[in-house]
Scaffold this active site. Sequence first.
Site, PDB file in Angstrom:
ATOM      1  N   GLU A 158       0.842  -1.201   0.000  1.00  0.00           N
ATOM      2  CA  GLU A 158       0.000   0.000   0.000  1.00  0.00           C
ATOM      3  C   GLU A 158       0.880   1.255   0.000  1.00  0.00           C
ATOM      4  O   GLU A 158       0.599   2.227  -0.701  1.00  0.00           O
ATOM      5  CB  GLU A 158      -0.905   0.014   1.243  1.00  0.00           C
ATOM      6  CG  GLU A 158      -1.887  -1.158   1.317  1.00  0.00           C
ATOM      7  CD  GLU A 158      -1.322  -2.409   2.016  1.00  0.00           C
ATOM      8  OE1 GLU A 158      -0.112  -2.680   1.883  1.00  0.00           O
ATOM      9  OE2 GLU A 158      -2.102  -3.124   2.655  1.00  0.00           O
ATOM     10  N   CYS A 203      -0.495  -0.053   7.731  1.00  0.00           N
ATOM     11  CA  CYS A 203      -0.958   0.556   6.482  1.00  0.00           C
ATOM     12  C   CYS A 203      -2.219   1.385   6.700  1.00  0.00           C
ATOM     13  O   CYS A 203      -2.384   2.433   6.082  1.00  0.00           O
ATOM     14  CB  CYS A 203      -1.218  -0.510   5.425  1.00  0.00           C
ATOM     15  SG  CYS A 203       0.316  -1.179   4.791  1.00  0.00           S
TER      16      CYS A 203
END
Length: 297
Positions: free
Chosen positions: A103, A131
């Site tokens: 990500e 994340c």
Amino acid sequence: MQNRFIDCINQLPKPLVDELIPLLGDEFSGHITAKQLSRLIKASQLDEQALLLALLPVAAAFSSPGISQFFVGAIAKASSGDIYMGANLELPGEALFHSVHAEQSAISHAWLCGETRILDIVVNFSPCGHCRQFINELVDGSHIKIHLPGQESAPLSHYLPYAFGPKDLNVTEPLLSKNDIEFAIESNDPLIIEALNQTGLSYAPYTACHAAVVLETYDGATFSGRYAENAAFNPSMQPMQMALSNLIRHNKSYSDIKRAVLVESSKGQISLVGAAMDALHSVAAIELEHIVVEPSL
Ligand code: THU
Ligand code: ZN
């Protein structure tokens, strides 16, 4: 060397593969423009969300998980309509905190290409806590939609309720906001000038340690990484990691690195030089050129 996307397109529907193949040359680095995306939608007859999920194996082909052998791919869709792929990167023999998550790789890819807003993040495994916190640093982070295979799409606020974020530290211009600080240096070395420009675009609201890394490969190509801080500190993305992830997305090897420059502001409360050296030296036996610059008033 075999094209790195050969295996991942095996399972995809044929009309999509036919339209994808011309894009997936050796130089493909995971950026698909809005125009290319609409052609893929048309050819595959999938809706946009189904198409992005179908493209996850292509994103995961950028992964370099030497420790875990766990291939994570992510796609960030920006407000321009373009999409940016990213994948996890693990540094050989180094502490695990040096790793880049898929990500982060996709988001930094969009940011380095000048995007100022991300609308959607598509990823092949549920985003970890780190994340979720990293995404919460972005412009309008809580509204970014998260898409996972086999799951209803939901905004980040669903994945990260009761969030801690930049506002708790009185930061009102989050990551991806257009912000360019000028720094000055007397040099006509193009690599240093590029690193200086990237330093001005870095995000360091908590320490003022504006910083960037640029790597040059033997063929003369350059790959930059900007520092991106996080309100929770630990999920911050280091400029060396961002630059290495950029280089790997571009199908280069660590042995291609000829020069590495870290530029950082003299006004920061911290220095990233130790962290940058550790990361660089895990993959390349070259000296890190470290340059401290003054903001120009
Ligand atoms: N990983 C990601 O890239 N994203 C996540 O949110 C979950 C974990 C990576 C990090 C590491 O390279 C590997 O997966 C195992 O955790
Ligand atoms: Zn993660």
